[in-house]
Design a protein around this motif. Structure first.
Motif, PDB file in Angstrom:
ATOM      1  N   PHE A   1      32.604  42.207  62.771  1.00 53.37           N
ATOM      2  CA  PHE A   1      31.381  42.371  62.772  1.00 53.37           C
ATOM      3  C   PHE A   1      30.548  42.906  63.785  1.00 53.37           C
TER       4      PHE A   1
ATOM      5  N   PHE B   1      39.980  41.051  52.339  1.00 54.41           N
ATOM      6  CA  PHE B   1      40.866  39.732  51.898  1.00 54.41           C
ATOM      7  C   PHE B   1      40.357  39.045  50.942  1.00 54.41           C
ATOM      8  N   ILE B   2      39.147  39.565  50.116  1.00 56.40           N
ATOM      9  CA  ILE B   2      38.864  38.932  49.008  1.00 56.40           C
ATOM     10  C   ILE B   2      39.558  39.570  47.785  1.00 56.40           C
ATOM     11  N   ARG B   3      39.882  38.685  47.023  1.00 50.17           N
ATOM     12  CA  ARG B   3      40.300  39.380  45.639  1.00 50.17           C
ATOM     13  C   ARG B   3      39.270  39.683  44.382  1.00 50.17           C
TER      14      ARG B   3
ATOM     15  N   ARG C   1      31.155  34.916  52.967  1.00 49.08           N
ATOM     16  CA  ARG C   1      32.170  36.067  53.178  1.00 49.08           C
ATOM     17  C   ARG C   1      32.258  36.161  54.845  1.00 49.08           C
ATOM     18  N   ARG C   2      31.318  36.187  55.588  1.00 51.38           N
ATOM     19  CA  ARG C   2      31.539  36.045  56.929  1.00 51.38           C
ATOM     20  C   ARG C   2      32.263  34.889  57.520  1.00 51.38           C
ATOM     21  N   ARG C   3      31.868  33.637  57.150  1.00 53.88           N
ATOM     22  CA  ARG C   3      32.677  32.377  57.471  1.00 53.88           C
ATOM     23  C   ARG C   3      33.922  32.627  57.050  1.00 53.88           C
ATOM     24  N   PHE C   4      34.703  32.871  56.027  1.00 45.69           N
ATOM     25  CA  PHE C   4      35.829  32.835  55.688  1.00 45.69           C
ATOM     26  C   PHE C   4      36.850  33.937  56.283  1.00 45.69           C
ATOM     27  N   ALA C   5      35.990  35.084  56.479  1.00 38.24           N
ATOM     28  CA  ALA C   5      36.728  36.117  57.349  1.00 38.24           C
ATOM     29  C   ALA C   5      37.338  35.578  58.416  1.00 38.24           C
TER      30      ALA C   5
ATOM     31  N   PHE D   1      36.334  26.904  65.543  1.00 38.86           N
ATOM     32  CA  PHE D   1      35.318  27.547  64.512  1.00 38.86           C
ATOM     33  C   PHE D   1      34.096  27.433  64.835  1.00 38.86           C
TER      34      PHE D   1
ATOM     35  N   LEU E   1      44.083  36.010  37.724  1.00 34.57           N
ATOM     36  CA  LEU E   1      44.151  35.371  39.243  1.00 34.57           C
ATOM     37  C   LEU E   1      44.686  34.090  39.474  1.00 34.57           C
TER      38      LEU E   1
ATOM     39  N   LEU F   1      26.584  33.345  62.108  1.00 30.81           N
ATOM     40  CA  LEU F   1      26.876  32.875  60.811  1.00 30.81           C
ATOM     41  C   LEU F   1      25.589  32.515  60.370  1.00 30.81           C
TER      42      LEU F   1
ATOM     43  N   GLU G   1      48.601  34.809  39.271  1.00 33.62           N
ATOM     44  CA  GLU G   1      48.989  35.371  40.533  1.00 33.62           C
ATOM     45  C   GLU G   1      49.066  34.560  41.766  1.00 33.62           C
ATOM     46  N   LEU G   2      47.882  33.574  41.803  1.00 39.85           N
ATOM     47  CA  LEU G   2      48.068  32.760  43.070  1.00 39.85           C
ATOM     48  C   LEU G   2      48.988  31.766  42.842  1.00 39.85           C
TER      49      LEU G   2
ATOM     50  N   MET H   1      40.392  33.826  48.835  1.00 41.71           N
ATOM     51  CA  MET H   1      39.227  33.989  48.411  1.00 41.71           C
ATOM     52  C   MET H   1      39.045  35.000  47.175  1.00 41.71           C
ATOM     53  N   ALA H   2      37.994  34.842  46.290  1.00 40.54           N
ATOM     54  CA  ALA H   2      38.187  35.633  45.223  1.00 40.54           C
ATOM     55  C   ALA H   2      36.495  35.717  44.586  1.00 40.54           C
ATOM     56  N   TRP H   3      36.166  36.970  43.958  1.00 41.58           N
ATOM     57  CA  TRP H   3      34.661  36.844  43.522  1.00 41.58           C
ATOM     58  C   TRP H   3      35.254  36.952  41.814  1.00 41.58           C
TER      59      TRP H   3
ATOM     60  N   PRO I   1      49.179  32.865  55.283  1.00 48.88           N
ATOM     61  CA  PRO I   1      47.724  33.199  54.692  1.00 48.88           C
ATOM     62  C   PRO I   1      47.744  33.269  53.368  1.00 48.88           C
TER      63      PRO I   1
ATOM     64  N   ILE J   1      29.440  40.040  44.966  1.00 54.81           N
ATOM     65  CA  ILE J   1      28.443  40.316  45.938  1.00 54.81           C
ATOM     66  C   ILE J   1      27.220  41.052  45.005  1.00 54.81           C
TER      67      ILE J   1
ATOM     68  N   PHE K   1      27.164  36.091  50.770  1.00 51.53           N
ATOM     69  CA  PHE K   1      27.238  36.791  52.120  1.00 51.53           C
ATOM     70  C   PHE K   1      27.643  36.080  53.297  1.00 51.53           C
ATOM     71  N   TYR K   2      27.176  34.991  53.291  1.00 51.96           N
ATOM     72  CA  TYR K   2      27.450  33.815  54.460  1.00 51.96           C
ATOM     73  C   TYR K   2      28.938  33.245  54.282  1.00 51.96           C
TER      74      TYR K   2
END
Ligand code: SF4
Ligand code: SF4
Ligand code: SF4
Ligand code: FES
Lengths: 162, 294
Positions: free
Chosen positions: B267, B292-294, A105-109, B230, A141, B281, A144-145, A127-129, A122, A92, A102-103
């Protein structure tokens, strides 16, 4: 992906029931990774050029930005028997297009929770940065995956390894 | 109530403030309400508003671009109009909202049973999660003085059932949706009836690429139902039309509401809250959750 090399682990296709099966020892998961060009792809490349060893289970698809990834890409992978999907982008604040992640992150949450709700493990969508400098981190990573998705077992919800 | 409604409708047509009014009239069975499109003053006599006016008429608004349209809308319908305004699908000046106070509409099974007056239990599920109310946006309000507020009480916890389902094991959850979605015949009635499903080419109809199987098999059905829900994230206002239209009775609201609950938690977003709100979105917050992000 040579089909003949892929063992068929799916005696009960479409069963959707993990409990009925004996654990599969030699299961090598297939993972698809959507990597943004500017960070994660470069990070994975660095891992390669630095000759860091990591499991070969991941198939990388380069995308301009994590914000380019459509949830349909993820669904399409899962429906075609891929065992796990990763979306990886810049940290980020580092997105090449400033806001793409940013988009994403929202979408995939939302997608992550929705898939879980309808009964898809799950661990199969992650998802990862990862930055361009994080070759080590990338290798770790993926390791681990692979372990996590091995535990989750083959994706046989939709006809398994086709 | 109906008197006031008809009077207003006549006035709007007479003064040419609108070219047409979309409302409800009594159906041929003498009980149910069906959509009606009126352009002449005398037709205003057919207009009604009561607990049988289940349908969300806002879906028709987009069919008349550039025309001045009056529409009879209850709170949930108004919220779908708001989403369409947010997404620039409608021009505010082109529509005249005749708001009606609503204390719940009846469930369709009550209609089918032919009962004359619905008891409390016969109100539609969606109304249980809605505060019986005055629409949040209107140009004229027909107030419901003569009818006592006999509507359903808002549920204490509108997401109780969703939480219960979330607590089930992953296998159980998959089995449930597998069975439900296996009945889907891909008629796309859920899409056609949804005011927000206005894409000129839906992903389900695209062939280059074909995003998911077009045959009614598990893969295709699951992908379709997931992606439909979705695409409605932050846009679905729970009018319940998709579930009502589904010929095989798939509980589509249970998927929609799951997302509704999540976006509220994640949100603090509620679809159709106001015209100035940005689509969920197409905006973000620096501090959106990312555990949830690694
Ligand atoms: S998804 Fe269903 S409940 Fe939501 S707005 Fe569309 S038709 Fe209404
Ligand atoms: S399902 Fe998606 S692509 Fe299809 S009409 Fe609805 S919003 Fe558009
Ligand atoms: S209305 Fe029901 S059966 Fe038809 S496509 Fe939608 S979910 Fe499937
Ligand atoms: S460019 Fe890497 S996430 Fe946008």
């Amino acid at each position: 992906m040579n089909k003949s090399q892929i063992p068929d682990h799916s005696p009960q296709k479409n069963s959707g029931d993990r409990n009925l099966k004996a654990p599969i020892k030699d299961f090598e998961p297939k993972i698809v990774g959507f990597l943004c060009n500017w960070c994660s792809y470069a990070g994975a490349d660095l891992a390669g050029t630095s000759r860091i060893k990591y499991p070969p289970n991941i198939r990388v698809i380069r995308v301009p930005c994590s914000g380019r990834v459509n949830p349909l890409f993820v669904l399409n992978c899962l429906m075609n028997g891929v065992d796990g999907v990763l979306v990886s982008g810049c940290h980020i604040g580092d997105c090449h297009y400033s806001e793409g992640n940013f988009y994403a992150r929202r979408r995939f949450a939302i997608l992550k929770r929705l898939l879980e709700y309808i009964g898809i493990d799950p661990r199969r969508f992650q998802m990862a940065w990862v930055s361009a400098a994080e070759g080590e981190r990338w290798a770790k990573l993926v390791g681990e995956l692979v372990e996590e998705i091995k535990e989750a077992g083959p994706n046989e919800h939709f006809g398994g390894n086709r | 109530m109906n008197v006031e409604l008809r009077k207003k409708a006549k006035e709007l047509l007479k003064t040419k403030q609108v070219e047409m009014i979309i409302g409800y009239q009594r159906g041929p069975d003498g009980i149910s309400a069906t959509p009606v499109f009126i352009t002449r003053e005398e037709e205003a006599e057919n207009l009604i508003w009561d607990v049988y006016c289940v349908y969300n008429l806002s879906n028709y608004l987009k069919d008349f671009p550039g025309k001045k349209i009056g529409i009879i809308a209850k709170e949930c319908d108004v919220r779908s109009i708001i989403v369409l305004l947010q997404e620039n699908q409608l021009k505010r000046d082109d529509i005249f909202i005749i708001g009606v106070e609503c204390s719940g509409v009846i469930a369709e099974h009550t209609l089918a049973s032919g009962k004359e007056s619905p008891g409390e239990l016969d109100f539609d599920e969606k109304c249980k999660a809605c505060r019986p109310s005055t629409p949040r946006l209107y140009d004229y309000l027909v107030s419901q003085k003569d009818q006592k507020d006999k509507g359903v009480l808002p549920e204490e916890n509108p997401y109780q059932d969703i939480r219960k389902f979330e607590a089930k094991s992953i296998e159980e959850r998959f089995k449930f949706w597998q069975e439900e979605f296996s009945r889907c015949i891909r008629c796309y009635a859920c899409r056609q009836i949804c005011p927000m499903c206005y894409c000129p080419r839906c992903v389900a109809d695209q062939t280059m690429p074909t995003w998911f199987s077009r045959a009614p098999d598990l893969e295709g059905n699951l992908a379709w139902n997931v992606i439909r829900a979705f695409h409605l994230a932050g846009r679905c206002i729970d009018c319940g039309e998709c579930e009502r239209a589904c010929p095989v009775g798939i509980p589509l609201r249970e998927v929609n509401k799951k997302i509704e609950k999540d976006i509220k938690e994640l949100f603090d977003y509620e679809a159709g809250a106001g015209v100035d709100q940005k689509p969920l979105l197409s905006c973000f917050d620096q501090n959106d959750p990312e555990d949830f992000i690694r």
